[in-house]
Scaffold this motif. Structure first.
Motif, PDB file in Angstrom:
ATOM      1  N   PRO A  82      -5.428   2.882  -4.889  1.00 55.47           N
ATOM      2  CA  PRO A  82      -4.344   2.495  -4.226  1.00 55.47           C
ATOM      3  C   PRO A  82      -3.122   1.583  -4.817  1.00 55.47           C
ATOM      4  CG  PRO A  82      -6.262   1.263  -3.781  1.00 55.47           C
ATOM      5  CD  PRO A  82      -6.755   2.321  -4.765  1.00 55.47           C
ATOM      6  N   GLU A  83      -3.532   0.823  -5.897  1.00 50.96           N
ATOM      7  CA  GLU A  83      -2.507   0.241  -6.596  1.00 50.96           C
ATOM      8  C   GLU A  83      -1.361   1.123  -7.158  1.00 50.96           C
ATOM      9  OE1 GLU A  83      -2.181  -3.128  -6.594  1.00 50.96           O
ATOM     10  OE2 GLU A  83      -3.845  -3.355  -5.481  1.00 50.96           O
ATOM     11  N   HIS A  84      -1.642   2.313  -7.612  1.00 55.98           N
ATOM     12  CA  HIS A  84      -0.868   2.996  -8.308  1.00 55.98           C
ATOM     13  C   HIS A  84       0.049   3.496  -6.885  1.00 55.98           C
ATOM     14  CE1 HIS A  84      -2.895   2.971 -12.024  1.00 55.98           C
ATOM     15  NE2 HIS A  84      -3.645   4.248 -11.742  1.00 55.98           N
ATOM     16  N   ARG A  85      -0.542   3.814  -5.959  1.00 56.01           N
ATOM     17  CA  ARG A  85       0.148   4.264  -4.670  1.00 56.01           C
ATOM     18  C   ARG A  85       1.451   3.134  -4.129  1.00 56.01           C
ATOM     19  NH1 ARG A  85      -0.409   9.792  -3.243  1.00 56.01           N
ATOM     20  NH2 ARG A  85      -2.590  10.117  -3.742  1.00 56.01           N
ATOM     21  N   VAL A  86       0.860   1.779  -4.304  1.00 52.51           N
ATOM     22  CA  VAL A  86       1.756   0.872  -3.939  1.00 52.51           C
ATOM     23  C   VAL A  86       2.780   0.667  -4.909  1.00 52.51           C
ATOM     24  CG1 VAL A  86       1.637  -1.716  -3.817  1.00 52.51           C
ATOM     25  CG2 VAL A  86      -0.104  -0.614  -2.907  1.00 52.51           C
ATOM     26  N   ASN A  87       2.563   0.716  -6.387  1.00 53.19           N
ATOM     27  CA  ASN A  87       3.614   0.728  -7.226  1.00 53.19           C
ATOM     28  C   ASN A  87       4.529   1.667  -7.058  1.00 53.19           C
ATOM     29  OD1 ASN A  87       2.347  -1.698  -8.466  1.00 53.19           O
ATOM     30  ND2 ASN A  87       1.184  -0.565  -9.770  1.00 53.19           N
ATOM     31  N   LEU A  88       4.184   2.741  -6.600  1.00 51.43           N
ATOM     32  CA  LEU A  88       4.996   4.257  -6.586  1.00 51.43           C
ATOM     33  C   LEU A  88       5.953   3.931  -5.428  1.00 51.43           C
ATOM     34  CD1 LEU A  88       6.063   6.923  -7.351  1.00 51.43           C
ATOM     35  CD2 LEU A  88       4.045   7.912  -6.293  1.00 51.43           C
ATOM     36  N   GLU A  99      11.486   7.396   2.909  1.00 49.45           N
ATOM     37  CA  GLU A  99      10.361   8.220   3.314  1.00 49.45           C
ATOM     38  C   GLU A  99       9.143   8.059   2.363  1.00 49.45           C
ATOM     39  OE1 GLU A  99      10.117  12.846   5.341  1.00 49.45           O
ATOM     40  OE2 GLU A  99      12.090  11.761   5.294  1.00 49.45           O
ATOM     41  N   ASP A 100       9.509   8.721   1.185  1.00 46.27           N
ATOM     42  CA  ASP A 100       8.564   8.782   0.292  1.00 46.27           C
ATOM     43  C   ASP A 100       7.887   7.463   0.096  1.00 46.27           C
ATOM     44  OD1 ASP A 100       9.254  11.436  -0.325  1.00 46.27           O
ATOM     45  OD2 ASP A 100      10.878  10.810  -1.643  1.00 46.27           O
ATOM     46  N   ALA A 101       8.304   6.315   0.135  1.00 47.90           N
ATOM     47  CA  ALA A 101       7.675   5.137  -0.068  1.00 47.90           C
ATOM     48  C   ALA A 101       6.636   4.820   0.952  1.00 47.90           C
ATOM     49  CB  ALA A 101       8.884   3.847   0.050  1.00 47.90           C
ATOM     50  N   ILE A 102       7.224   5.160   2.375  1.00 47.75           N
ATOM     51  CA  ILE A 102       6.248   4.949   3.486  1.00 47.75           C
ATOM     52  C   ILE A 102       5.014   5.937   3.417  1.00 47.75           C
ATOM     53  CG2 ILE A 102       5.914   5.229   6.086  1.00 47.75           C
ATOM     54  CD1 ILE A 102       9.023   4.534   6.105  1.00 47.75           C
ATOM     55  N   LYS A 103       5.134   7.144   3.064  1.00 50.99           N
ATOM     56  CA  LYS A 103       4.164   7.805   2.700  1.00 50.99           C
ATOM     57  C   LYS A 103       3.003   7.570   1.824  1.00 50.99           C
ATOM     58  CE  LYS A 103       2.978  12.642   1.211  1.00 50.99           C
ATOM     59  NZ  LYS A 103       3.569  14.084   0.683  1.00 50.99           N
ATOM     60  N   GLN A 104       3.602   6.925   0.607  1.00 51.79           N
ATOM     61  CA  GLN A 104       2.580   6.517  -0.545  1.00 51.79           C
ATOM     62  C   GLN A 104       1.839   5.099   0.100  1.00 51.79           C
ATOM     63  OE1 GLN A 104       1.752   7.912  -3.330  1.00 51.79           O
ATOM     64  NE2 GLN A 104       3.176   9.544  -2.513  1.00 51.79           N
ATOM     65  N   LEU A 105       2.795   4.379   0.613  1.00 52.34           N
ATOM     66  CA  LEU A 105       1.994   3.027   1.223  1.00 52.34           C
ATOM     67  C   LEU A 105       1.074   3.431   2.146  1.00 52.34           C
ATOM     68  CD1 LEU A 105       5.160   1.016   0.891  1.00 52.34           C
ATOM     69  CD2 LEU A 105       3.253   0.518  -0.524  1.00 52.34           C
ATOM     70  N   LEU A 106       1.391   4.307   3.133  1.00 52.05           N
ATOM     71  CA  LEU A 106       0.277   4.508   4.219  1.00 52.05           C
ATOM     72  C   LEU A 106      -0.854   5.075   3.566  1.00 52.05           C
ATOM     73  CD1 LEU A 106       2.496   5.933   6.978  1.00 52.05           C
ATOM     74  CD2 LEU A 106       1.257   3.771   6.989  1.00 52.05           C
ATOM     75  N   ILE A 107      -0.603   5.963   2.528  1.00 49.99           N
ATOM     76  CA  ILE A 107      -2.025   6.404   1.738  1.00 49.99           C
ATOM     77  C   ILE A 107      -2.644   5.324   1.141  1.00 49.99           C
ATOM     78  CG2 ILE A 107      -2.711   7.639  -0.185  1.00 49.99           C
ATOM     79  CD1 ILE A 107      -0.445   9.800   0.354  1.00 49.99           C
ATOM     80  N   ALA A 108      -2.314   4.148   0.436  1.00 54.06           N
ATOM     81  CA  ALA A 108      -2.547   3.324  -0.358  1.00 54.06           C
ATOM     82  C   ALA A 108      -3.610   2.393   0.870  1.00 54.06           C
ATOM     83  CB  ALA A 108      -1.507   2.231  -0.726  1.00 54.06           C
ATOM     84  N   ILE A 109      -2.952   1.977   2.214  1.00 53.68           N
ATOM     85  CA  ILE A 109      -3.747   1.674   3.102  1.00 53.68           C
ATOM     86  C   ILE A 109      -5.019   2.241   3.563  1.00 53.68           C
ATOM     87  CG2 ILE A 109      -3.520   0.823   5.517  1.00 53.68           C
ATOM     88  CD1 ILE A 109      -0.703  -0.168   4.865  1.00 53.68           C
ATOM     89  N   ASP A 110      -4.810   3.564   3.800  1.00 58.62           N
ATOM     90  CA  ASP A 110      -5.953   4.359   3.949  1.00 58.62           C
ATOM     91  C   ASP A 110      -7.032   4.216   2.868  1.00 58.62           C
ATOM     92  OD1 ASP A 110      -5.108   5.191   6.351  1.00 58.62           O
ATOM     93  OD2 ASP A 110      -4.311   7.361   5.305  1.00 58.62           O
ATOM     94  N   LEU A 111      -6.593   4.157   1.615  1.00 57.52           N
ATOM     95  CA  LEU A 111      -7.559   4.033   0.619  1.00 57.52           C
ATOM     96  C   LEU A 111      -8.332   2.416   0.347  1.00 57.52           C
ATOM     97  CD1 LEU A 111      -5.610   5.993  -2.317  1.00 57.52           C
ATOM     98  CD2 LEU A 111      -7.861   6.485  -1.275  1.00 57.52           C
ATOM     99  N   ASP A 112      -7.410   1.673   0.932  1.00 54.93           N
ATOM    100  CA  ASP A 112      -7.967   0.243   0.790  1.00 54.93           C
ATOM    101  C   ASP A 112      -7.237  -0.548   1.886  1.00 54.93           C
ATOM    102  OD1 ASP A 112      -8.654  -2.462   0.469  1.00 54.93           O
ATOM    103  OD2 ASP A 112      -7.601  -2.440  -1.676  1.00 54.93           O
ATOM    104  N   LYS A 113      -8.127  -0.737   2.943  1.00 58.21           N
ATOM    105  CA  LYS A 113      -7.785  -1.661   4.212  1.00 58.21           C
ATOM    106  C   LYS A 113      -7.304  -2.939   4.079  1.00 58.21           C
ATOM    107  CE  LYS A 113      -8.474   2.003   6.684  1.00 58.21           C
ATOM    108  NZ  LYS A 113      -7.389   2.846   7.151  1.00 58.21           N
ATOM    109  N   LYS A 114      -7.653  -3.644   2.724  1.00 60.29           N
ATOM    110  CA  LYS A 114      -7.551  -4.849   2.751  1.00 60.29           C
ATOM    111  C   LYS A 114      -6.402  -5.334   1.414  1.00 60.29           C
ATOM    112  CE  LYS A 114     -11.834  -6.682   4.314  1.00 60.29           C
ATOM    113  NZ  LYS A 114     -13.190  -7.539   4.154  1.00 60.29           N
ATOM    114  N   ASN A 115      -5.688  -4.268   1.398  1.00 57.29           N
ATOM    115  CA  ASN A 115      -4.571  -3.953   0.162  1.00 57.29           C
ATOM    116  C   ASN A 115      -3.355  -5.022   0.655  1.00 57.29           C
ATOM    117  OD1 ASN A 115      -2.435  -3.550  -1.771  1.00 57.29           O
ATOM    118  ND2 ASN A 115      -4.182  -2.263  -2.828  1.00 57.29           N
ATOM    119  N   VAL A 116      -3.336  -6.015   0.699  1.00 60.11           N
ATOM    120  CA  VAL A 116      -2.110  -7.006   0.815  1.00 60.11           C
ATOM    121  C   VAL A 116      -0.895  -6.411   0.341  1.00 60.11           C
ATOM    122  CG1 VAL A 116      -1.115  -9.188   0.826  1.00 60.11           C
ATOM    123  CG2 VAL A 116      -3.562  -9.110   0.742  1.00 60.11           C
ATOM    124  N   GLY A 117      -0.633  -6.004  -0.796  1.00 61.11           N
ATOM    125  CA  GLY A 117       0.476  -5.420  -1.431  1.00 61.11           C
ATOM    126  C   GLY A 117       1.144  -4.309  -0.583  1.00 61.11           C
ATOM    127  N   ALA A 118       0.192  -3.303  -0.239  1.00 60.98           N
ATOM    128  CA  ALA A 118       0.428  -2.112   0.813  1.00 60.98           C
ATOM    129  C   ALA A 118       1.050  -2.530   1.933  1.00 60.98           C
ATOM    130  CB  ALA A 118      -0.742  -1.424   0.864  1.00 60.98           C
TER     131      ALA A 118
END
Length: 235
Positions: A82-88, A99-118
């Motif tokens: 998820p960290e790679h997704r957040v950074n991207l 639009e691309d940013a939202i897509k990556q951050l939503l995937i990061a949240i799906d991977l880690d529901k407690k990822n504050v950065g996402a």
């Protein structure tokens, strides 16, 4: 007499290959670290979080393109990190590819529901997109997961201001200020609340206070110029 075992001597070519591999790995790590440092410098120097608009130089844009390419590669190698997704996602937002940013951050949240950065970065993107209700939801989640991190409260205060909920905005910003005193982003945003409420004198004092923390803080100097122009026009 028992025969003495001779030490094993590596071939020069083997040593050379080992050295090359170590240097290659070291270079890759340094490259990644450089990109991360560049990201932090861009966001800190530019006042990224609090600016509605930002003018990027060609050099900065080139650096962001390199940053995006790097994190795209990281996501390709480790798609479930998820960290790679957040950074991207953060990098896409710097380039206004929201639009691309939202897509990556939503995937990061799906991977880690407690990822504050996402949650935080998704809130920033939604705020940029003027999706204030969505931005507020993400900022509140960031605060819930990291109540000792001032950035969630700062974002929450920014969104409340956009929604003209000034009392709530000040409450969130005051909480951010308790956690991170002497922070020009927070003081500047409190000034924005005062300005939106028509409290020009208070806003000027707050912008000057932000500049006292950092004389090169561009958002505050621009705000003072804007207020001076408004005052001149009203006379």
């Amino acid at each position: 007499m028992e025969a003495q075992e001779l030490p094993i001597i590596e071939k020069p070519e083997s040593n050379k290959n080992t050295r090359e591999m170590k240097l290659k790995n070291r270079f890759t790590k340094l490259q990644g670290l450089s990109l991360i440092i560049a990201t932090l410098l861009i966001s800190l120097i530019g006042g990224y979080l609090v600016c509605d608009k930002f003018i990027w130089s060609n050099k900065d844009l080139s650096r962001i393109d390199q940053q995006i390419a790097f994190y795209e590669g990281q996501v390709s190698k480790e798609p479930n990190n998820p960290e790679h997704r957040v950074n991207l996602g953060y990098s896409y937002n710097l380039k206004a590819q929201n639009e691309d940013a939202i897509k990556q951050l939503l995937i990061a949240i799906d991977l880690d529901k407690k990822n504050v950065g996402a949650y935080f970065n998704l809130g920033v993107v939604y705020n940029d997109e003027k999706r204030y209700d969505d931005a507020l939801k993400q900022s509140k989640k960031a605060v819930e997961l990291a109540p000792k991190d001032y950035k969630g409260y700062l974002l929450e205060g920014m969104v409340y201001r956009k929604l003209k909920m000034y009392k709530d905005a000040l409450a969130s910003l005051e909480e951010a200020n308790k956690l991170m005193p002497v922070n020009n982003d927070i003081i500047f945003e409190i000034g924005r609340v005062a300005e939106d409420q028509g409290k020009v004198t208070d806003a000027e004092e707050l912008y000057k206070k932000a500049l006292s923390y950092d004389p090169l803080y561009k958002p505050a100097s621009e705000a003072l110029t804007r207020l001076a122009a408004k005052t001149k026009d009203s006379k």
